[in-house]
Enzyme design. Structure first.
Site, PDB file in Angstrom:
ATOM      1  N   ARG A   1      12.372  -1.412  -4.788  1.00  0.00           N
ATOM      2  CA  ARG A   1      11.917  -2.495  -4.057  1.00  0.00           C
ATOM      3  C   ARG A   1      12.618  -3.788  -4.445  1.00  0.00           C
ATOM      4  O   ARG A   1      12.993  -3.709  -5.627  1.00  0.00           O
ATOM      5  CB  ARG A   1      10.472  -2.521  -3.994  1.00  0.00           C
ATOM      6  CG  ARG A   1       9.486  -2.767  -5.448  1.00  0.00           C
ATOM      7  CD  ARG A   1       8.189  -2.487  -5.099  1.00  0.00           C
ATOM      8  NE  ARG A   1       7.330  -2.662  -6.355  1.00  0.00           N
ATOM      9  CZ  ARG A   1       6.193  -2.995  -6.220  1.00  0.00           C
ATOM     10  NH1 ARG A   1       5.403  -2.972  -5.219  1.00  0.00           N
ATOM     11  NH2 ARG A   1       5.444  -2.817  -7.366  1.00  0.00           N
TER      12      ARG A   1
ATOM     13  N   TYR B   1      -4.367   4.852 -14.644  1.00  0.00           N
ATOM     14  CA  TYR B   1      -3.974   3.796 -13.948  1.00  0.00           C
ATOM     15  C   TYR B   1      -5.026   2.854 -13.305  1.00  0.00           C
ATOM     16  O   TYR B   1      -5.791   3.506 -12.325  1.00  0.00           O
ATOM     17  CB  TYR B   1      -2.979   4.240 -12.811  1.00  0.00           C
ATOM     18  CG  TYR B   1      -2.333   2.921 -12.027  1.00  0.00           C
ATOM     19  CD1 TYR B   1      -1.428   1.980 -12.901  1.00  0.00           C
ATOM     20  CD2 TYR B   1      -2.970   2.626 -10.759  1.00  0.00           C
ATOM     21  CE1 TYR B   1      -1.006   1.013 -11.975  1.00  0.00           C
ATOM     22  CE2 TYR B   1      -2.371   1.383 -10.190  1.00  0.00           C
ATOM     23  CZ  TYR B   1      -1.552   0.580 -10.795  1.00  0.00           C
ATOM     24  OH  TYR B   1      -1.222  -0.418  -9.954  1.00  0.00           O
TER      25      TYR B   1
ATOM     26  N   ARG C   1       5.573   6.588 -16.889  1.00  0.00           N
ATOM     27  CA  ARG C   1       6.822   6.134 -16.281  1.00  0.00           C
ATOM     28  C   ARG C   1       6.856   4.630 -16.648  1.00  0.00           C
ATOM     29  O   ARG C   1       6.011   3.843 -16.653  1.00  0.00           O
ATOM     30  CB  ARG C   1       6.682   6.489 -14.946  1.00  0.00           C
ATOM     31  CG  ARG C   1       6.896   7.663 -14.342  1.00  0.00           C
ATOM     32  CD  ARG C   1       8.244   8.412 -14.443  1.00  0.00           C
ATOM     33  NE  ARG C   1       9.467   7.855 -13.667  1.00  0.00           N
ATOM     34  CZ  ARG C   1      10.631   8.075 -13.696  1.00  0.00           C
ATOM     35  NH1 ARG C   1      10.818   9.070 -14.667  1.00  0.00           N
ATOM     36  NH2 ARG C   1      11.415   7.453 -13.134  1.00  0.00           N
TER      37      ARG C   1
ATOM     38  N   ARG D   1      -2.750   5.177   9.374  1.00  0.00           N
ATOM     39  CA  ARG D   1      -3.714   4.646  10.467  1.00  0.00           C
ATOM     40  C   ARG D   1      -3.112   4.660  11.814  1.00  0.00           C
ATOM     41  O   ARG D   1      -1.734   4.375  12.004  1.00  0.00           O
ATOM     42  CB  ARG D   1      -3.664   3.006   9.847  1.00  0.00           C
ATOM     43  CG  ARG D   1      -4.460   2.696   8.697  1.00  0.00           C
ATOM     44  CD  ARG D   1      -4.557   1.225   8.464  1.00  0.00           C
ATOM     45  NE  ARG D   1      -4.947   0.959   7.053  1.00  0.00           N
ATOM     46  CZ  ARG D   1      -4.569   0.015   6.543  1.00  0.00           C
ATOM     47  NH1 ARG D   1      -3.736  -0.917   7.020  1.00  0.00           N
ATOM     48  NH2 ARG D   1      -4.682  -0.128   5.073  1.00  0.00           N
TER      49      ARG D   1
ATOM     50  N   GLU E   1      13.517  -3.736  -8.595  1.00  0.00           N
ATOM     51  CA  GLU E   1      12.628  -3.134  -9.506  1.00  0.00           C
ATOM     52  C   GLU E   1      13.302  -1.526  -9.709  1.00  0.00           C
ATOM     53  O   GLU E   1      13.437  -0.993  -8.587  1.00  0.00           O
ATOM     54  CB  GLU E   1      11.132  -2.875  -8.810  1.00  0.00           C
ATOM     55  CG  GLU E   1      10.039  -2.118  -9.974  1.00  0.00           C
ATOM     56  CD  GLU E   1       8.715  -2.406  -9.386  1.00  0.00           C
ATOM     57  OE1 GLU E   1       8.048  -1.347  -9.555  1.00  0.00           O
ATOM     58  OE2 GLU E   1       8.225  -3.704  -8.828  1.00  0.00           O
TER      59      GLU E   1
ATOM     60  N   ARG F   1      -3.511  11.939  -0.890  1.00  0.00           N
ATOM     61  CA  ARG F   1      -4.002  11.210   0.349  1.00  0.00           C
ATOM     62  C   ARG F   1      -2.621  10.148   0.578  1.00  0.00           C
ATOM     63  O   ARG F   1      -2.605   9.416  -0.282  1.00  0.00           O
ATOM     64  CB  ARG F   1      -5.219  10.490   0.219  1.00  0.00           C
ATOM     65  CG  ARG F   1      -6.384  11.461   0.296  1.00  0.00           C
ATOM     66  CD  ARG F   1      -7.720  10.783   0.056  1.00  0.00           C
ATOM     67  NE  ARG F   1      -8.149   9.557   0.768  1.00  0.00           N
ATOM     68  CZ  ARG F   1      -8.021   8.394   0.031  1.00  0.00           C
ATOM     69  NH1 ARG F   1      -7.694   8.345  -1.205  1.00  0.00           N
ATOM     70  NH2 ARG F   1      -8.315   7.434   0.524  1.00  0.00           N
TER      71      ARG F   1
ATOM     72  N   ASP G   1      -6.447  -0.075 -10.719  1.00  0.00           N
ATOM     73  CA  ASP G   1      -6.025  -1.661 -10.117  1.00  0.00           C
ATOM     74  C   ASP G   1      -7.001  -2.645 -10.924  1.00  0.00           C
ATOM     75  O   ASP G   1      -8.001  -2.324 -11.623  1.00  0.00           O
ATOM     76  CB  ASP G   1      -6.711  -1.391  -8.473  1.00  0.00           C
ATOM     77  CG  ASP G   1      -5.627  -0.632  -7.682  1.00  0.00           C
ATOM     78  OD1 ASP G   1      -4.809  -0.722  -7.972  1.00  0.00           O
ATOM     79  OD2 ASP G   1      -6.415   0.046  -6.711  1.00  0.00           O
TER      80      ASP G   1
END
Length: 365
Positions: free
Chosen positions: A279, A347, A248, A175, A299, A171, A349
């Site tokens: 970034r 991973y 990674r 928007r 980064e 996904r 959040d």
């Protein structure tokens, strides 16, 4: 036994558990191999700016209980994550929204954007994506994929998009509104004064030993605690005897600049494959800073080897199968609880780490 719990790792998972255990009158010792608490959310102050030492961390959640929980320990500002993407000399808003599509195609309405994406998906002829590149094109069309997904993703994973499995981007956030807020969560912000203060408040009054390697420590103190909460790498705990799980890694080049504003935004992604970093983070913008200087971090994504800092688990079929075997070993380990990003090889959040730690506390305490 000197302690009820030995907690390995002073990151969010370990800090939440230690705080809740101490509230219940349990004696805890928290150890960490690093020279600081707070794990990967650690912030170091440089010239009055809270620098996110392990990359940008923006707290966001739709779980009111978790939001109220973290607000016990710190006051949060109203930072909204609205990254910018740079492709060659073009600037785009993220996540993909009407501002992105308007800039890319010179259109104004959601109908036009949907038609443009649908046209490019049809032209691609992709019906059953076999790799990440085909998956990306089938979701957002060729233009958005080529400019804003392909190069960034190849830098992140160190592989061509055609060599990566499609599930990595099942996904992509798309928007059809003019809304640059990256997250849909109801609650969002950053602790005023940085995340280290948050961890300090959680661990206040709890014994913490830093620069302490668990494996050396436990050899010298085998009966230090009734139980262990291990938030390190599950494969390292077992001496990598089934093989090493893959990650990674990332590394940063940080510099202080003699200007009050370098890029005008906290996070700017560089999506071109030829630009070596993924970034640039300008840390002062996380807290609306007005300091005369600024601190930026470039980064870079890199392959991981044993001994390096693990960041992102490579949750492909091969690694998930190996992790399942380590979980079987863990289930047989007496009085050791595994959890957190490295213990669960997942991973998380930040809000999900807290949820998982509180779930453990409910079961255990």
């Amino acid at each position: 036994m000197k302690y009820d719990y030995l907690v390995i790792g002073a990151g969010l998972y370990g800090a939440v558990f230690a705080y809740e255990a101490a509230k219940k009158g349990k004696r805890c010792l928290v150890i960490d191999k690093r020279g600081h608490i707070a794990g990967n959310i650690y912030c170091k102050e440089i010239d009055g700016i809270q620098v996110h030492q392990y990359g940008a961390h923006i707290f966001h959640t739709s779980n009111k209980k978790v939001w109220e929980y973290v607000n016990q320990f710190a006051e949060f500002n109203n930072y909204i994550n609205s990254p910018i993407a740079v492709y060659k000399d073009e600037l785009y808003n993220l996540p993909f929204n009407m501002n992105t599509f308007s800039k890319m195609w010179g259109i104004r309405t959601p109908k036009e954007a949907k038609e443009k994406i649908a046209q490019q998906v049809t032209e691609s002829g992709i019906t059953r994506p076999k790799n990440l590149e085909e998956q990306g094109i089938s979701l957002v069309g060729r233009d958005v994929f080529e400019k804003l997904v392909k190069g960034y993703t190849e830098k992140q994973w160190g592989r061509d998009c055609k060599e990566l499995p499609p599930f990595i981007i099942q996904r992509l956030p798309v928007r059809f509104t003019y809304d640059n807020n990256y997250f849909n969560d109801q609650y969002q912000g950053i602790p005023i004064g940085g995340y280290t203060r948050l961890a300090e408040q959680m661990l206040e009054g709890i014994e913490v030993k830093l620069n302490t390697d668990y494996f050396s420590f436990i050899k010298e103190n085998p009966d230090i605690a009734e139980k262990t909460v291990f938030t390190g790498m599950i494969d390292e705990y077992f001496g990598y005897k089934l093989g090493a799980l893959e990650y990674r890694s990332v590394y940063f080049e940080t510099e202080v600049l003699d200007t009050d504003n370098y890029q005008g935004n906290a996070v700017v992604n560089y999506t071109e494959r030829e630009v070596p970093y993924t970034r640039i983070i300008e840390h002062k913008h996380f807290e609306f800073g007005k300091q005369e200087k600024t601190v930026i971090s470039r980064e870079y994504s890199s392959e991981w080897k044993v001994g390096m800092e693990p960041y992102y688990p490579v949750n492909d079929e091969k690694n998930n199968t190996l992790f399942a075997r380590y979980r079987e070993l863990a289930a047989k380990e007496k009085n050791v609880i595994f959890g957190g990003r490295l213990g669960d090889y997942k991973y998380y959040d930040m809000d999900k780490v807290i949820e998982a730690a509180l779930d453990l506390c409910e079961r255990e305490l």
